[in-house]
Design an enzyme around this catalytic site. Structure first.
Site, PDB file in Angstrom:
ATOM      1  N   GLU A 115       0.847  -1.195   0.000  1.00 23.24           N
ATOM      2  CA  GLU A 115       0.000   0.000   0.000  1.00 23.24           C
ATOM      3  C   GLU A 115       0.881   1.244   0.000  1.00 23.24           C
ATOM      4  O   GLU A 115       2.087   1.170   0.261  1.00 23.24           O
ATOM      5  CB  GLU A 115      -0.949   0.004   1.200  1.00 23.24           C
ATOM      6  CG  GLU A 115      -2.027  -1.054   1.114  1.00 23.24           C
ATOM      7  CD  GLU A 115      -3.014  -1.008   2.273  1.00 23.24           C
ATOM      8  OE1 GLU A 115      -4.051  -1.680   2.164  1.00 23.24           O
ATOM      9  OE2 GLU A 115      -2.751  -0.320   3.267  1.00 23.24           O
ATOM     10  N   HIS A 228      -8.364  11.324   3.108  1.00 21.11           N
ATOM     11  CA  HIS A 228      -7.988  10.243   2.196  1.00 21.11           C
ATOM     12  C   HIS A 228      -8.194  10.702   0.758  1.00 21.11           C
ATOM     13  O   HIS A 228      -9.243  11.254   0.419  1.00 21.11           O
ATOM     14  CB  HIS A 228      -8.836   8.998   2.476  1.00 21.11           C
ATOM     15  CG  HIS A 228      -8.231   7.742   1.960  1.00 21.11           C
ATOM     16  ND1 HIS A 228      -8.088   7.484   0.611  1.00 21.11           N
ATOM     17  CD2 HIS A 228      -7.721   6.658   2.599  1.00 21.11           C
ATOM     18  CE1 HIS A 228      -7.523   6.299   0.443  1.00 21.11           C
ATOM     19  NE2 HIS A 228      -7.288   5.771   1.639  1.00 21.11           N
ATOM     20  N   ARG A 276      -0.799   9.355   2.047  1.00 20.07           N
ATOM     21  CA  ARG A 276      -2.127   9.923   1.795  1.00 20.07           C
ATOM     22  C   ARG A 276      -2.150  11.440   1.802  1.00 20.07           C
ATOM     23  O   ARG A 276      -2.772  12.060   0.941  1.00 20.07           O
ATOM     24  CB  ARG A 276      -3.112   9.397   2.836  1.00 20.07           C
ATOM     25  CG  ARG A 276      -3.376   7.929   2.721  1.00 20.07           C
ATOM     26  CD  ARG A 276      -4.179   7.412   3.888  1.00 20.07           C
ATOM     27  NE  ARG A 276      -4.425   5.983   3.746  1.00 20.07           N
ATOM     28  CZ  ARG A 276      -5.048   5.247   4.643  1.00 20.07           C
ATOM     29  NH1 ARG A 276      -5.476   5.787   5.758  1.00 20.07           N
ATOM     30  NH2 ARG A 276      -5.240   3.951   4.432  1.00 20.07           N
ATOM     31  N   HIS A 337     -11.080  11.329   6.638  1.00 18.76           N
ATOM     32  CA  HIS A 337     -10.996   9.886   6.823  1.00 18.76           C
ATOM     33  C   HIS A 337     -10.584   9.448   8.223  1.00 18.76           C
ATOM     34  O   HIS A 337     -11.168   8.517   8.773  1.00 18.76           O
ATOM     35  CB  HIS A 337     -10.004   9.312   5.812  1.00 18.76           C
ATOM     36  CG  HIS A 337      -9.804   7.834   5.913  1.00 18.76           C
ATOM     37  ND1 HIS A 337     -10.843   6.936   5.764  1.00 18.76           N
ATOM     38  CD2 HIS A 337      -8.690   7.081   6.158  1.00 18.76           C
ATOM     39  CE1 HIS A 337     -10.382   5.698   5.893  1.00 18.76           C
ATOM     40  NE2 HIS A 337      -9.084   5.757   6.154  1.00 18.76           N
ATOM     41  N   ARG A 372      -1.247   9.313   9.129  1.00 20.42           N
ATOM     42  CA  ARG A 372      -1.165   7.871   9.370  1.00 20.42           C
ATOM     43  C   ARG A 372      -0.758   7.097   8.128  1.00 20.42           C
ATOM     44  O   ARG A 372      -1.304   7.298   7.046  1.00 20.42           O
ATOM     45  CB  ARG A 372      -2.515   7.343   9.871  1.00 20.42           C
ATOM     46  CG  ARG A 372      -2.509   5.826  10.043  1.00 20.42           C
ATOM     47  CD  ARG A 372      -3.759   5.329  10.718  1.00 20.42           C
ATOM     48  NE  ARG A 372      -4.967   5.528   9.937  1.00 20.42           N
ATOM     49  CZ  ARG A 372      -5.349   4.766   8.908  1.00 20.42           C
ATOM     50  NH1 ARG A 372      -4.571   3.783   8.490  1.00 20.42           N
ATOM     51  NH2 ARG A 372      -6.487   5.000   8.284  1.00 20.42           N
TER      52      ARG A 372
END
Length: 493
Positions: A115, A228, A276, A337, A372
């Site tokens: 990811e 996000h 992100r 998000h 994050r």
């Protein structure tokens, strides 16, 4: 008023609350409060997976720590990051004991995917609905515990501290019930509903943060809000469907309004796999350059069967919206998000209020820094809720439980004025979306302060609507106070 006594009361039934219950000593009597049904929580919405160093031949702790620090802008609490990364794998493996069905390779090993922000394949997942798989498995585990009482569709209307005792007023099945404990775990999730548009579930109104704040707990870095980059662009609904980070991890391209790739202009090396916050900010730059807020995510060049099997939930969700992701790009846009700030806790999840703990998204362990890293949220929920349970177990005195008698204020009062929550959402969407608007925030903080004072001192009836309005207003007040202070430090306002 008589308050029924428990050893531990857990507010919230996402991964943090459930895993804490499973790790608490079985001799303790535990009460769990769920605002709605057990599966309605941000944990259950987590798609991508849970990040952990499971393949030590190709990965190691230092690499995971480095990725976490880079994503977090090196504003992370390094001690807690080490706890997260080094203790995480044993908790992920422990999920197998509760029947969590991670996707497997042909050789039977856990299939680890990639990811954004990660330099290695380290994301354990169940298709594209990992959070739901973990939550439902843990729920089954908790339901087998004879020492745990679960109350669903229960609204927390009051939480105060009297000496060593926490006093709870909850509304369950239309009636007020009163409980007390010396150990409270807040696992109440995020603050998404403070915005017009969010990927969060309906319960994410920051209630735990509001109650902790009013009890004197430290609230840290609440303005560390993550947007996000790839929420499905559907402004007809307040809750926006998230298109997982894992889609980009499997090779999806980000396209501008002209259906052209653009991330190479801003991130020549990482491109779509940048963290992100970086991607969201780059999308804002591209929007300014093109004059259009139209963006797309395209993985249609991949094998259709691979897409359907790897992302069955996302595929079906966007198909319901009229898009076939195996054949065409799908419209996306940044959306609120996740919250990196929250109730300040130490390495054992304890706050500065004796007996009060916080875990998961409502807590600020500092592991995420200012942004994050993908799939570190479920890992944090597991590791730190277990550490909370261990801390409570260690300090448990095995006392006799009964009832406590105490005075408690009446919930009666005036009807709540309409429109407060809607106004707060509009203010936050205007003042702080992806990049803070310091000038707007300086104007809006005045109105938010007025609303906060009104709710704190207006003598309104204490109802679920009142608590949510108070929570959202308190959260907005703290966030905008931080934003305005930052704007003054930068000399912008």
């Amino acid at each position: 008023m008589k308050f029924k006594e428990y050893d531990v009361i857990i507010v919230g039934t996402g991964v943090s609350g459930l895993y804490a219950a499973l790790n608490l000593d079985s001799s303790m009597q535990i009460l769990m409060l769920s605002k709605r049904e057990l599966t309605l929580c941000n944990s259950a919405l987590a798609q991508g997976g849970v990040a952990a160093v499971m393949d030590t031949s190709n990965d190691n702790y230092e690499l995971h720590i480095k990725d976490t620090l880079i994503a977090g802008g090196y504003k992370n609490n390094i001690d807690n990051v080490r706890i997260l990364v080094e203790q995480g794998p044993k908790d992920v493996k422990n999920l197998l004991n509760y029947g969590v069905d991670f996707d497997r390779k042909q050789d039977g090993s856990i299939d680890l995917t990639l990811e954004g922000g990660h330099c290695r394949h380290r994301i354990a997942h169940h298709k594209d609905s990992t959070g739901f798989e973990i939550v439902t498995s843990l729920i089954e585990g908790v339901k087998k515990l004879s020492n745990v009482t679960i109350l669903e569709n229960t609204h927390l209307l009051g939480l105060t501290k009297r000496g060593d005792d926490f006093l709870f007023d909850v509304l369950h099945e239309g009636k007020h019930s009163y409980y007390t404990t010396k150990n409270t775990i807040l696992a109440t999730g995020g603050i998404g509903r403070v915005y017009d548009y969010t990927t969060n579930s309906a319960i994410a109104t920051g209630d735990g943060i509001q109650f902790a704040y009013n009890m004197g707990a430290d609230i840290q870095h609440l303005s560390y809000v993550q947007f996000h980059p790839t929420a499905f662009a559907d402004h007809e609904n307040r809750e926006c469907f998230l298109v997982s980070e894992a889609v980009r991890g499997e090779g999806a391209y980000l396209l501008n309004c002209n259906k052209e790739r653009f991330m190479h202009k801003y991130e020549p090396e990482r491109k779509e796999l940048a963290p992100r916050d970086v991607v969201s900010k780059d999308m804002m730059k591209e929007q300014k350059e093109t004059g259009s807020d139209k963006f797309y995510l395209d993985i249609s060049y991949k094998d259709p069967e691979f897409i359907k099997n790897r992302f069955p939930m996302i595929y079906n969700k966007v198909l319901e919206k009229g898009y076939d992701m195996t054949k065409e790009p799908i419209p996306i846009y940044p959306c609120q998000h996740y919250l990196m700030g929250g109730i300040g806790v130490n390495g054992h999840g304890a706050t500065n209020v004796k007996g009060l703990y916080a875990a998961g998204e409502c807590a600020h362990t500092g592991v995420h820094g200012i942004n994050r890293l993908a799939s570190n949220s479920l890992l944090e929920a597991l590791v730190f809720s277990r550490l909370i349970a261990e801390d409570i177990n260690k300090n448990n005195t095995h006392r006799e439980l009964g009832t406590l008698e105490a005075d408690y204020p009446s919930p009666d009062g005036k009807p709540l004025p309409k429109g407060i929550r809607t106004e707060i959402r509009h203010i936050m969407q205007r003042s702080y979306f992806v990049v803070p608007d310091y000038v707007e925030a300086a104007k809006d903080i005045k109105r938010v302060t007025e609303l906060k004072n009104l709710l704190d001192n207006g003598g309104f009836e204490v109802t679920p609507d009142y608590i949510e309005a108070k929570s959202l207003t308190t959260v907005a007040y703290i966030i905008l106070s931080e934003v305005v202070a930052e704007g003054k430090e930068k000399g912008i306002i």
